[in-house]
Design a protein around this motif. Structure first.
Motif, mmCIF file in Angstrom:
data_model
loop_
_atom_site.group_PDB
_atom_site.id
_atom_site.type_symbol
_atom_site.label_atom_id
_atom_site.label_comp_id
_atom_site.label_asym_id
_atom_site.label_seq_id
_atom_site.Cartn_x
_atom_site.Cartn_y
_atom_site.Cartn_z
ATOM 1 N N LYS A 1 0.806 -1.292 -0.032
ATOM 2 C CA LYS A 1 0.067 0.141 -0.030
ATOM 3 C C LYS A 1 0.785 1.228 0.130
ATOM 4 N N ALA A 2 1.910 1.206 0.436
ATOM 5 C CA ALA A 2 2.713 2.455 0.470
ATOM 6 C C ALA A 2 3.836 2.181 -0.272
ATOM 7 N N THR A 3 4.321 3.437 -0.997
ATOM 8 C CA THR A 3 5.569 3.450 -1.951
ATOM 9 C C THR A 3 6.781 4.278 -1.364
ATOM 10 N N GLU A 4 6.468 4.827 -0.142
ATOM 11 C CA GLU A 4 7.442 5.804 0.236
ATOM 12 C C GLU A 4 7.062 5.909 2.007
ATOM 13 N N VAL A 5 8.108 6.231 2.570
ATOM 14 C CA VAL A 5 7.657 6.411 4.176
ATOM 15 C C VAL A 5 6.526 7.438 4.376
ATOM 16 N N GLN A 6 6.397 8.487 3.847
ATOM 17 C CA GLN A 6 5.267 9.655 4.003
ATOM 18 C C GLN A 6 3.994 8.958 3.781
ATOM 19 N N GLU A 7 3.807 7.649 3.206
ATOM 20 C CA GLU A 7 2.537 7.196 2.944
ATOM 21 C C GLU A 7 2.243 6.189 4.028
ATOM 22 N N LEU A 8 3.160 5.890 5.001
ATOM 23 C CA LEU A 8 2.664 4.859 6.044
ATOM 24 C C LEU A 8 1.910 5.473 6.919
ATOM 25 N N THR A 9 0.734 4.594 7.250
ATOM 26 C CA THR A 9 -0.172 4.955 8.431
ATOM 27 C C THR A 9 0.012 4.252 9.703
ATOM 28 N N GLU A 10 -0.406 4.650 10.799
ATOM 29 C CA GLU A 10 -0.484 4.053 11.924
ATOM 30 C C GLU A 10 -1.445 2.968 11.944
ATOM 31 N N GLU A 11 -1.386 1.749 12.812
ATOM 32 C CA GLU A 11 -2.187 0.599 12.694
ATOM 33 C C GLU A 11 -2.225 -0.216 11.389
ATOM 34 N N SER A 12 -1.089 0.006 10.614
ATOM 35 C CA SER A 12 -1.033 -0.830 9.416
ATOM 36 C C SER A 12 -0.170 -2.110 9.676
ATOM 37 N N PRO A 13 -0.701 -3.087 9.288
ATOM 38 C CA PRO A 13 -0.160 -4.480 9.340
ATOM 39 C C PRO A 13 1.244 -4.147 8.279
ATOM 40 N N VAL A 14 2.523 -4.605 8.877
ATOM 41 C CA VAL A 14 3.592 -4.567 8.086
ATOM 42 C C VAL A 14 4.409 -5.759 8.376
ATOM 43 N N ARG A 15 5.336 -5.942 7.132
ATOM 44 C CA ARG A 15 6.432 -6.921 7.187
ATOM 45 C C ARG A 15 7.638 -6.048 6.772
ATOM 46 N N ILE A 16 8.694 -6.198 7.707
ATOM 47 C CA ILE A 16 9.911 -5.294 7.466
ATOM 48 C C ILE A 16 11.192 -6.364 7.555
ATOM 49 N N VAL A 17 11.946 -6.305 6.592
ATOM 50 C CA VAL A 17 13.070 -7.053 6.473
ATOM 51 C C VAL A 17 14.187 -5.788 6.912
ATOM 52 N N TYR A 18 14.976 -6.059 8.093
ATOM 53 C CA TYR A 18 15.979 -5.443 8.639
ATOM 54 C C TYR A 18 17.088 -5.940 8.796
ATOM 55 N N ARG A 19 18.378 -4.909 9.151
ATOM 56 C CA ARG A 19 19.500 -5.663 9.589
ATOM 57 C C ARG A 19 19.781 -4.676 11.050
ATOM 58 N N GLU A 20 20.503 -5.426 11.788
ATOM 59 C CA GLU A 20 20.961 -4.752 12.858
ATOM 60 C C GLU A 20 22.640 -4.463 12.764
ATOM 61 N N SER A 21 22.692 -3.209 13.587
ATOM 62 C CA SER A 21 24.322 -2.639 13.495
ATOM 63 C C SER A 21 24.376 -2.033 15.055
ATOM 64 N N GLU A 22 25.489 -1.565 15.037
ATOM 65 C CA GLU A 22 25.884 -1.032 16.391
ATOM 66 C C GLU A 22 24.900 0.310 16.623
ATOM 67 N N LYS A 23 24.595 0.791 15.474
ATOM 68 C CA LYS A 23 23.777 2.220 15.605
ATOM 69 C C LYS A 23 22.353 1.954 15.589
ATOM 70 N N GLY A 24 21.786 0.799 15.688
ATOM 71 C CA GLY A 24 20.545 0.445 15.754
ATOM 72 C C GLY A 24 20.011 -0.578 14.588
ATOM 73 N N LEU A 25 18.429 -0.590 14.394
ATOM 74 C CA LEU A 25 18.021 -1.487 13.286
ATOM 75 C C LEU A 25 17.473 -0.624 12.066
ATOM 76 N N PHE A 26 17.915 -1.082 10.865
ATOM 77 C CA PHE A 26 17.797 -0.389 9.835
ATOM 78 C C PHE A 26 16.963 -1.074 8.809
ATOM 79 N N ALA A 27 15.985 -0.601 8.283
ATOM 80 C CA ALA A 27 14.928 -1.392 7.434
ATOM 81 C C ALA A 27 15.500 -1.399 5.966
ATOM 82 N N ILE A 28 15.498 -2.486 5.491
ATOM 83 C CA ILE A 28 15.744 -2.689 4.012
ATOM 84 C C ILE A 28 14.575 -2.704 3.252
ATOM 85 N N ASN A 29 13.579 -3.268 3.677
ATOM 86 C CA ASN A 29 12.351 -3.419 2.866
ATOM 87 C C ASN A 29 11.517 -3.367 3.750
#
Length: 191
Positions: A144-172
């Motif tokens: 449903k969203a093609t960019e971060v500004q289109e994200l809405t609260e309470e939306s179901p999501v699947r996030i692929v992310y990686r962890e580094s020393e600086k935190g979690l970073f979304a890939i998809n």
């Protein structure tokens, strides 16, 4: 004694034949590879072929176009490097299915607070804390969203992310319709 000599001669003949077969197979394989490289090189403009023909002679000249060969080698190096980087990144990734609680901004970066979907154990002791995942310029979006500004609260999501020393970073980030939430995210009502 004659039998022993005959057997010895026979074994020497077999080992000689086996060696010659190995040499023959090796030459056949190398010749086949050379032919494949030559034909591929013709298509990739690695070779310039020029011929001269008259009544008495036929001349053929093959020149190697080193610039094209170097370009192809560089392209292969780049592809191998990108593939290995992608494999390395994907090997270090994790996937979370959940409910998007909020989208915030911290300077240039966006941050997603995601409540992971509960596992099979739904006891009160198994409460799962929300994850804070950073979204960068290389994050891709699906659904449903093609960019971060289109994200809405309470939306179901699947996030692929990686962890580094600086935190979690979304890939998809893949955003689902609420009707698709059966397998993705179920709120547990304890926000």
């Amino acid at each position: 004694m004659a039998r022993t000599e005959h057997r010895k001669d026979s074994e020497e003949q077999l080992t000689w034949n086996a060696r010659m077969m190995q040499v023959g197979w090796s030459c056949s394989i190398l010749g086949g590879l050379a032919l494949i490289v030559f034909v591929m090189g013709l298509f990739l403009n690695w070779f310039d072929v020029d011929g001269i023909a008259n009544d008495e002679q036929l001349g053929l000249a093959v020149a190697v176009n080193t610039g094209e060969v170097a370009k192809s080698a560089d392209a292969v190096k780049e592809t191998v490097a990108q593939t290995s980087e992608s494999a390395e990144v994907m090997a270090e990734t994790e996937v979370v299915d959940g409910l998007l609680l909020s989208v915030g901004r911290n300077g240039e970066d966006y941050r997603l607070n995601v409540k992971p979907k509960e596992g099979d154990n739904k006891s009160d002791e198994a409460k799962i804390a929300p994850l804070e995942i950073k979204v960068g310029e290389h994050t891709t979006f699906e659904g449903k969203a093609t960019e971060v500004q289109e994200l809405t609260e309470e939306s179901p999501v699947r996030i692929v992310y990686r962890e580094s020393e600086k935190g979690l970073f979304a890939i998809n980030v893949k955003v689902f319709d609420k009707s698709e939430t059966e397998d993705v995210a179920e709120p547990n009502g304890d926000e």
